[in-house]
Design a protein around this motif. Structure first.
Motif, PDB file in Angstrom:
ATOM      1  N   LEU A  60      42.997 -12.852  49.066  1.00 41.71           N
ATOM      2  CA  LEU A  60      42.517 -13.591  48.196  1.00 41.71           C
ATOM      3  C   LEU A  60      43.469 -14.982  48.051  1.00 41.71           C
ATOM      4  CD1 LEU A  60      42.523 -11.008  45.076  1.00 41.71           C
ATOM      5  CD2 LEU A  60      40.542 -12.331  46.151  1.00 41.71           C
ATOM      6  N   LEU A  63      48.181  -9.270  42.610  1.00 39.78           N
ATOM      7  CA  LEU A  63      47.539  -8.734  41.631  1.00 39.78           C
ATOM      8  C   LEU A  63      47.655  -7.284  41.342  1.00 39.78           C
ATOM      9  CD1 LEU A  63      44.104 -10.597  41.889  1.00 39.78           C
ATOM     10  CD2 LEU A  63      45.908 -11.168  40.244  1.00 39.78           C
ATOM     11  N   ARG A 107      43.676 -17.399  39.127  1.00 39.92           N
ATOM     12  CA  ARG A 107      42.470 -17.224  37.623  1.00 39.92           C
ATOM     13  C   ARG A 107      42.530 -15.969  37.459  1.00 39.92           C
ATOM     14  NH1 ARG A 107      39.760 -21.248  41.483  1.00 39.92           N
ATOM     15  NH2 ARG A 107      39.153 -19.652  42.869  1.00 39.92           N
ATOM     16  N   GLN A 108      42.495 -14.988  38.347  1.00 35.34           N
ATOM     17  CA  GLN A 108      42.395 -13.509  37.649  1.00 35.34           C
ATOM     18  C   GLN A 108      43.619 -13.012  36.913  1.00 35.34           C
ATOM     19  OE1 GLN A 108      41.438 -10.176  40.138  1.00 35.34           O
ATOM     20  NE2 GLN A 108      40.272 -11.701  41.692  1.00 35.34           N
ATOM     21  N   LEU A 109      44.910 -13.932  37.381  1.00 33.86           N
ATOM     22  CA  LEU A 109      45.991 -13.579  36.415  1.00 33.86           C
ATOM     23  C   LEU A 109      45.938 -14.197  35.092  1.00 33.86           C
ATOM     24  CD1 LEU A 109      49.685 -14.439  37.642  1.00 33.86           C
ATOM     25  CD2 LEU A 109      48.998 -15.501  35.527  1.00 33.86           C
ATOM     26  N   ARG A 110      45.146 -15.311  34.878  1.00 36.17           N
ATOM     27  CA  ARG A 110      45.204 -15.790  33.616  1.00 36.17           C
ATOM     28  C   ARG A 110      43.967 -15.174  32.879  1.00 36.17           C
ATOM     29  NH1 ARG A 110      50.156 -17.491  33.503  1.00 36.17           N
ATOM     30  NH2 ARG A 110      50.450 -19.540  34.125  1.00 36.17           N
ATOM     31  N   GLY A 111      42.725 -14.767  33.703  1.00 36.73           N
ATOM     32  CA  GLY A 111      41.519 -14.112  33.135  1.00 36.73           C
ATOM     33  C   GLY A 111      41.727 -12.683  32.973  1.00 36.73           C
ATOM     34  N   ARG A 112      41.477 -12.142  34.115  1.00 31.88           N
ATOM     35  CA  ARG A 112      41.296 -10.531  34.134  1.00 31.88           C
ATOM     36  C   ARG A 112      42.640  -9.710  33.541  1.00 31.88           C
ATOM     37  NH1 ARG A 112      42.590  -6.514  37.488  1.00 31.88           N
ATOM     38  NH2 ARG A 112      42.938  -8.225  39.232  1.00 31.88           N
ATOM     39  N   LEU A 113      43.813 -10.436  34.107  1.00 37.19           N
ATOM     40  CA  LEU A 113      44.857  -9.618  33.190  1.00 37.19           C
ATOM     41  C   LEU A 113      45.342 -10.394  32.264  1.00 37.19           C
ATOM     42  CD1 LEU A 113      46.833  -9.296  36.938  1.00 37.19           C
ATOM     43  CD2 LEU A 113      45.508  -7.446  35.801  1.00 37.19           C
ATOM     44  N   ARG A 114      45.152 -11.689  31.783  1.00 38.36           N
ATOM     45  CA  ARG A 114      45.287 -12.276  30.449  1.00 38.36           C
ATOM     46  C   ARG A 114      46.881 -12.457  30.563  1.00 38.36           C
ATOM     47  NH1 ARG A 114      40.890  -9.224  28.961  1.00 38.36           N
ATOM     48  NH2 ARG A 114      42.408  -7.280  28.325  1.00 38.36           N
ATOM     49  N   GLU A 140      42.675 -18.366  43.525  1.00 37.13           N
ATOM     50  CA  GLU A 140      41.989 -17.069  42.905  1.00 37.13           C
ATOM     51  C   GLU A 140      42.706 -15.879  42.266  1.00 37.13           C
ATOM     52  OE1 GLU A 140      39.028 -14.394  41.644  1.00 37.13           O
ATOM     53  OE2 GLU A 140      38.703 -16.558  42.400  1.00 37.13           O
ATOM     54  N   VAL A 141      44.217 -15.904  42.837  1.00 32.42           N
ATOM     55  CA  VAL A 141      45.089 -15.044  42.326  1.00 32.42           C
ATOM     56  C   VAL A 141      45.347 -15.533  40.816  1.00 32.42           C
ATOM     57  CG1 VAL A 141      47.443 -14.325  42.409  1.00 32.42           C
ATOM     58  CG2 VAL A 141      45.998 -14.151  44.323  1.00 32.42           C
TER      59      VAL A 141
END
Length: 239
Positions: free
Chosen positions: A67, A47, A74-81, A71-72
């Motif tokens: 992680l 990430l 989810r964060q890639l698509r969510g937080r990092l967009r 979870e990676v």
């Protein structure tokens, strides 16, 4: 398989795999076929790398330390967009596991043990599909529209006239909306064979901002010491 054919579709690939023997074999095979490859051995490192540079395809193991792969993702698509294509690697072949990955945003799935040749084919296919999407007729970010065929830029209905390098700069930012693109990446996009001296990039940012502002758009944000990004309209209030 023709190595030259693969080289034509070479990609910047991030391999996220904690088993070093597997990671080394994947990296060496992809590099042999013309790809540029980075590697991360845990989810947090992956990430961090994705937050500071652009890659074309992510090869992501599920069972990672710190992680896990889901979870990676989810964060890639969510937080990092990020819309980068993701190929999941896992020893889990149950349908429920596959479904969970696809629901989290995976684009493809490969069960261990796998053929390196098959992995390379899947990476090539994901990269080709994503490249075709990016090279469509238009890029659109909020009110901004760039017609890649005619090279015309509009803010809503208002045309924006840009010199060639400022137009290249805008296109590079529009390919990663919402993400802070580092200075080094922008300079490489604008001057791939002749890195500029001094502060040439900041001059192009100024030209781009001035032209967009005249058309009523003020969405180019500076992150001091890091880079620049375009607001997407969906990230108001983001840190």
């Amino acid at each position: 398989m023709n190595a030259g054919g693969l080289a034509e579709a070479r990609a910047h690939v991030l391999v996220v795999e904690d088993e070093q023997t597997i990671a080394r074999n994947v990296v060496e095979y992809l590099e042999l076929h013309g790809h540029r490859v980075d590697v991360a051995y845990d989810g947090a490192a992956a990430l961090a790398l994705l937050a500071r540079q652009t890659v074309d395809v992510v090869v992501l193991d599920i069972g990672l330390p710190r992680l896990d792969g889901q979870e990676v993702l989810r964060q890639l698509r969510g937080r990092l967009r990020l819309a980068v294509p993701v190929l999941m690697l896992t020893a889990r072949d149950a349908l429920a596991s596959k479904a969970a990955c696809f629901e989290a945003g995976a684009d493809d799935y490969l069960v261990k043990p796998f053929s390196l040749a098959e992995l390379a084919l899947r990476v090539k296919a994901l990269h080709r599909r994503a490249s075709q999407a990016v090279t469509g007729d238009a890029l659109v970010v909020g009110p901004l529209r760039l017609d890649r065929r005619t090279r015309e830029v509009h803010v809503g209905e208002r045309p924006v006239h840009l010199p060639p390098r400022a137009l290249q700069l805008l296109e590079r930012l529009m390919r990663d909306p919402g993400r802070v693109v580092p200075r080094a990446e922008l300079e490489a996009a604008l001057w791939p064979d002749d890195p500029p001296d001094g502060d040439a990039l900041r001059g192009q940012i100024h030209l781009l901002r001035r032209a967009l502002a005249q058309a009523g758009y003020d969405g180019v944000e500076t992150r001091h010491g890091i880079g620049w990004r375009l607001h997407t309209g969906a990230d108001e209030g983001a840190p």
